[in-house]
Design a protein around this motif. Structure first.
Motif, short mmCIF file in Angstrom:
data_model
loop_
_atom_site.label_atom_id
_atom_site.label_comp_id
_atom_site.label_asym_id
_atom_site.label_seq_id
_atom_site.Cartn_x
_atom_site.Cartn_y
_atom_site.Cartn_z
N ASP A 182 1.08 -1.35 0.05
CA ASP A 182 0.10 -0.28 0.06
C ASP A 182 0.46 1.13 -0.22
O ASP A 182 0.06 2.19 0.59
CB ASP A 182 -0.70 -0.33 1.46
CG ASP A 182 -1.53 -1.20 1.24
OD1 ASP A 182 -2.35 -1.56 0.29
OD2 ASP A 182 -2.39 -1.27 2.61
N THR A 185 0.16 5.64 0.51
CA THR A 185 -1.39 5.46 1.97
C THR A 185 -0.78 6.29 3.62
O THR A 185 -1.74 6.70 3.71
CB THR A 185 -2.06 4.11 1.49
OG1 THR A 185 -1.38 3.55 2.02
CG2 THR A 185 -2.79 4.09 0.07
N ASP A 204 0.41 1.75 -3.91
CA ASP A 204 -1.56 0.92 -3.64
C ASP A 204 -2.99 1.94 -4.36
O ASP A 204 -2.33 2.38 -5.60
CB ASP A 204 -1.92 2.33 -2.80
CG ASP A 204 -3.06 1.70 -1.56
OD1 ASP A 204 -3.42 1.02 -1.17
OD2 ASP A 204 -4.70 2.74 -2.35
N SER A 205 -3.32 0.78 -4.75
CA SER A 205 -4.31 0.73 -5.86
C SER A 205 -4.95 1.93 -6.01
O SER A 205 -5.62 2.14 -7.47
CB SER A 205 -5.36 -0.56 -5.77
OG SER A 205 -5.53 -0.45 -4.44
N SER A 206 -4.92 2.89 -5.16
CA SER A 206 -6.08 4.20 -5.12
C SER A 206 -5.29 5.29 -6.77
O SER A 206 -5.81 5.57 -6.38
CB SER A 206 -5.63 4.55 -4.17
OG SER A 206 -4.75 4.83 -2.89
N LYS A 210 -6.33 6.04 -10.70
CA LYS A 210 -6.65 7.17 -11.51
C LYS A 210 -5.35 7.91 -12.51
O LYS A 210 -5.60 8.78 -13.10
CB LYS A 210 -6.13 8.46 -10.25
CG LYS A 210 -7.27 8.59 -9.06
CD LYS A 210 -6.97 8.95 -8.36
CE LYS A 210 -7.21 9.09 -6.75
NZ LYS A 210 -6.67 10.00 -5.87
#
Ligand code: C2E
Ligand code: CA
Ligand code: CA
Ligand code: CA
Length: 280
Positions: A182, A185, A204-206, A210
């Motif tokens: 992650d 984050t 992290d995938s967040s 985007k």
């Protein structure tokens, strides 16, 4: 108006009460889940972008409850952490993951290069017996230490820095790999990151979600990849769902990818089928 206020409060109170009851229920059942053999591991492929091939899997725990069905780790790992149950659960995960890897390695020469990424919780890692347990599993299942990669989060490194770094070095000296999960984050400072003994960094995938937009996130991801490359650390993108994301990551020089674009986490049988398809 007064009345609604009151009933609102009551409603709030009772839902708090229900939540507390729910939690106690989960806590109690979690205590028995291990002996009742209700946990299982799912496996999600990690793909090498450069070589366009399977590099290994991440082991992800599930709680297969006889009444409630498959329960996500997000629902019970935090409770397991708070109650200390994470220690025996984490040991179970290590054992199952090593056992599975050893089974896959036994299938052929090409399979022997596969790695297993295993999530490790902060409290599990900080247990005095943690290093011994790793040793025990490696010996019991005869897996090469370099094929085991422990995923830890930034918060561990930030809160327990000196102790954690010492232990990480001890583990790394055995040949076991370390991944930072992650990444981006937590509150870790980029200034510290190079001091941590790590082999892999997982974005992290967040962020990945985007990068297809023309956003500043693309610049952030680009910087993380460039930093990893110059530190000699392998970099993995998590949560890759679209072709366009993979294209961008490839252009940026990202080494590996993981996400629904390739496969969801699947039970052992399906993971083995996947493996057989990719490594015939
Ligand atoms: P994580 O370590 O960041 O694992 C990645 C999570 O992202 C997994 O959720 C995975 O199913 C999900 N994922 C993978 N690809 C995609 C994608 O393309 N799109 C989206 N939207 N999601 C994707 P999962 O399996 O529910 O696990 C959640 C978290 O629970 C994990 O996050 C990890 O922090 C924790 N966890 C799972 N297994 C274990 C374990 O054995 N031990 C410990 N301590 N924690 C675990
Ligand atoms: Ca992980
Ligand atoms: Ca992650
Ligand atoms: Ca996550």
């Amino acid at each position: 108006a007064k009345n609604t206020g009151k009933s609102c409060f009551r409603h709030y109170e009772s839902s708090m009460h229900e939540q507390a009851l729910e939690r106690i229920k989960v806590e109690n059942e979690l205590r028995f889940a291990l002996e009742r053999n209700e946990f299982c591991l799912y496996f999600q492929p990690i793909i090498s972008i450069e070589k366009n091939q399977l590099s290994g899997f991440e082991a992800l725990i599930r709680w297969c409850h006889p009444k409630y069905g498959v329960i996500s780790p997000e629902k019970f790992i935090p409770i397991a952490e708070e109650t200390g149950l994470i220690v025996p659960i984490g040991t179970w995960v290590l054992e199952k993951a090593c056992q599975q890897l050893s089974q896959w390695h036994g299938m052929g020469e090409a399979e022997k290069s596969l790695c297993m990424n295993i999530n490790v919780s902060v409290n599990q890692f900080l247990q005095p017996s943690f290093v011994q347990i790793i040793d025990k599993m490696i010996a019991k299942y005869g897996v090469p230490p370099r094929c085991i990669r422990l995923e830890i989060t930034e918060s561990l490194l930030m809160k327990h820095s000196r102790e954690a770094v010492e232990k990480l070095n001890l583990i790394k000296n055995k040949g076991v790999q370390i991944a930072i999960d992650d990444f981006g984050t937590g509150y870790s400072s980029l200034a510290y990151v190079h001091e941590f003994p790590m082999d892999q960094l997982k974005i992290d995938s967040s962020f990945i979600g985007k990068i297809n937009e023309r956003s500043q996130t693309l610049e952030v991801v680009k910087s993380i990849i460039m930093m990893s490359i110059s530190l000699g650390v392998e970099v993995v993108a998590e949560g890759v769902e679209k072709d366009e994301q993979l294209d961008i990551l490839e252009q940026l020089g990202c080494h590996k990818a993981q996400g629904y674009l390739f496969a969801r986490p699947v039970p052992e049988k399906m993971a083995t089928e996947y493996l057989n398809k990719l490594i015939p």
